[in-house]
Design an enzyme around this catalytic site. Structure first.
Site, PDB file in Angstrom:
ATOM      1  N   HIS A 170       0.839  -1.329  -0.091  1.00  0.00           N
ATOM      2  CA  HIS A 170       0.039   0.077  -0.227  1.00  0.00           C
ATOM      3  C   HIS A 170       0.694   1.448   0.198  1.00  0.00           C
ATOM      4  O   HIS A 170       0.378   2.334   0.466  1.00  0.00           O
ATOM      5  CB  HIS A 170      -0.987  -0.122   1.361  1.00  0.00           C
ATOM      6  CG  HIS A 170      -1.947  -1.229   1.402  1.00  0.00           C
ATOM      7  ND1 HIS A 170      -3.103  -1.006   0.636  1.00  0.00           N
ATOM      8  CD2 HIS A 170      -1.840  -2.330   1.660  1.00  0.00           C
ATOM      9  CE1 HIS A 170      -3.787  -2.203   0.716  1.00  0.00           C
ATOM     10  NE2 HIS A 170      -2.979  -3.242   1.437  1.00  0.00           N
ATOM     11  N   HIS A 230      -1.050   2.940  -5.718  1.00  0.00           N
ATOM     12  CA  HIS A 230      -1.205   1.437  -5.574  1.00  0.00           C
ATOM     13  C   HIS A 230      -2.756   1.228  -5.834  1.00  0.00           C
ATOM     14  O   HIS A 230      -3.776   2.066  -5.708  1.00  0.00           O
ATOM     15  CB  HIS A 230      -0.917   0.967  -4.428  1.00  0.00           C
ATOM     16  CG  HIS A 230      -1.530   1.351  -3.212  1.00  0.00           C
ATOM     17  ND1 HIS A 230      -1.366   2.341  -2.514  1.00  0.00           N
ATOM     18  CD2 HIS A 230      -2.751   0.968  -2.530  1.00  0.00           C
ATOM     19  CE1 HIS A 230      -2.126   2.748  -1.704  1.00  0.00           C
ATOM     20  NE2 HIS A 230      -2.971   1.632  -1.481  1.00  0.00           N
ATOM     21  N   ASP A 272      -6.107  -0.966  -4.443  1.00  0.00           N
ATOM     22  CA  ASP A 272      -6.479  -1.948  -3.618  1.00  0.00           C
ATOM     23  C   ASP A 272      -7.577  -2.989  -4.382  1.00  0.00           C
ATOM     24  O   ASP A 272      -8.306  -2.468  -5.055  1.00  0.00           O
ATOM     25  CB  ASP A 272      -7.362  -1.339  -2.477  1.00  0.00           C
ATOM     26  CG  ASP A 272      -6.375  -0.746  -1.412  1.00  0.00           C
ATOM     27  OD1 ASP A 272      -5.371  -0.792  -1.387  1.00  0.00           O
ATOM     28  OD2 ASP A 272      -7.206   0.227  -0.646  1.00  0.00           O
ATOM     29  N   HIS A 286      -8.505  -6.751   0.284  1.00  0.00           N
ATOM     30  CA  HIS A 286      -7.778  -5.895   1.276  1.00  0.00           C
ATOM     31  C   HIS A 286      -8.924  -5.718   2.465  1.00  0.00           C
ATOM     32  O   HIS A 286      -8.316  -6.080   3.714  1.00  0.00           O
ATOM     33  CB  HIS A 286      -7.893  -4.510   0.696  1.00  0.00           C
ATOM     34  CG  HIS A 286      -7.200  -3.617   1.647  1.00  0.00           C
ATOM     35  ND1 HIS A 286      -6.504  -3.821   2.450  1.00  0.00           N
ATOM     36  CD2 HIS A 286      -7.273  -2.117   1.605  1.00  0.00           C
ATOM     37  CE1 HIS A 286      -5.731  -2.430   3.099  1.00  0.00           C
ATOM     38  NE2 HIS A 286      -6.511  -1.641   2.879  1.00  0.00           N
ATOM     39  N   HIS A 327     -14.447   0.981   2.361  1.00  0.00           N
ATOM     40  CA  HIS A 327     -13.489  -0.078   1.506  1.00  0.00           C
ATOM     41  C   HIS A 327     -14.583  -1.403   1.391  1.00  0.00           C
ATOM     42  O   HIS A 327     -14.560  -2.009   0.238  1.00  0.00           O
ATOM     43  CB  HIS A 327     -12.385  -0.491   2.363  1.00  0.00           C
ATOM     44  CG  HIS A 327     -11.392   0.528   2.022  1.00  0.00           C
ATOM     45  ND1 HIS A 327     -10.954   1.439   2.924  1.00  0.00           N
ATOM     46  CD2 HIS A 327     -10.556   0.613   1.114  1.00  0.00           C
ATOM     47  CE1 HIS A 327      -9.917   2.227   2.277  1.00  0.00           C
ATOM     48  NE2 HIS A 327      -9.653   1.492   1.326  1.00  0.00           N
ATOM     49  N   GLU A 378      -5.292   4.553  -4.846  1.00  0.00           N
ATOM     50  CA  GLU A 378      -5.133   5.413  -3.903  1.00  0.00           C
ATOM     51  C   GLU A 378      -3.568   6.196  -4.118  1.00  0.00           C
ATOM     52  O   GLU A 378      -2.544   5.572  -4.663  1.00  0.00           O
ATOM     53  CB  GLU A 378      -5.251   4.747  -2.600  1.00  0.00           C
ATOM     54  CG  GLU A 378      -6.394   4.467  -2.189  1.00  0.00           C
ATOM     55  CD  GLU A 378      -6.594   3.563  -0.945  1.00  0.00           C
ATOM     56  OE1 GLU A 378      -7.812   3.825  -0.020  1.00  0.00           O
ATOM     57  OE2 GLU A 378      -5.595   2.654  -0.683  1.00  0.00           O
TER      58      GLU A 378
END
Length: 196
Positions: free
Chosen positions: A47, A51, A53, A57, A145, A157
């Site tokens: 992270h 990157h 996700d 995650h 999330h 992100e």
């Protein structure tokens, strides 16, 4: 003329999320040794820097980074400058003007609430990105999330968006292929082909 914006952060200088391991880099061979070549190694949290996700995650039943459709990481996107914690109502107003990928340009100050994540989950959006270290506000990392994870919406992100005007682009942000990983670094590029 086509313009390319490299919107990735350099990994070794990128800040790490509080509590994540620091990035380490060193040479294991150098040209002044008997090997006569430079070989380096590094370790990092998945992270760190810019990157993707994957659903895994926050969801043990979610896809890992290799299980995501590669088509998600390339295609039309919309960059919007906005700050604060976006609500579901905010997202309902915003999404009709966006492509299938939305990137929040905020100098690290825009997040989505759980209600916004639910609106995204029910929309045509396949990816949401931000220049913040997380798409979710610090006081509620889990709920936004998990809503995105269950809808298989990719999360991009820690982008670097300085000097990038709002508007529509082509996004290329393919993550490294790491089987079993819940996230992976990527080289994110915005392509402005409007005058091409």
């Amino acid at each position: 003329m086509m313009l390319l914006y490299d919107v990735s952060r350099e990994i070794l200088s990128a800040a790490t999320y509080p509590g994540d391991p620091k990035t380490m880099f060193s040479f294991v061979k150098t040209t002044d040794s008997e090997d006569r070549c430079n070989v380096s190694k590094f370790s990092m949290c998945t992270h760190t820097g810019t990157h993707i996700d994957a659903p895994l995650h926050y969801d043990d039943e979610g896809r890992d980074i290799t299980g995501m459709k590669t088509s998600v990481f390339y295609g039309r996107c919309t960059v919007v400058t906005i700050e604060g914690i976006l609500t579901g109502e905010d997202m309902e107003k915003l999404l009709p003007h966006c492509k299938k990928r939305l990137i929040l340009h905020s100098s690290g100050k825009a997040f989505i609430s759980v209600s916004a994540a639910r609106v995204i989950a029910d929309s045509k959006l396949v990816l949401i990105g931000t220049d913040a270290m997380s798409i979710a506000p610090p006081f509620d990392e889990y709920n936004p999330h998990i809503e995105l994870s269950r809808a298989n919406v990719a999360v991009l992100e820690n982008l670097y968006l300085e000097g990038v005007p709002d508007g529509d682009y082509v996004l290329s942000a393919f993550p490294l292929k790491i089987k079993g990983a819940e996230a992976a670094p990527c080289r994110a590029i915005l392509i402005d082909d409007r005058g091409y």
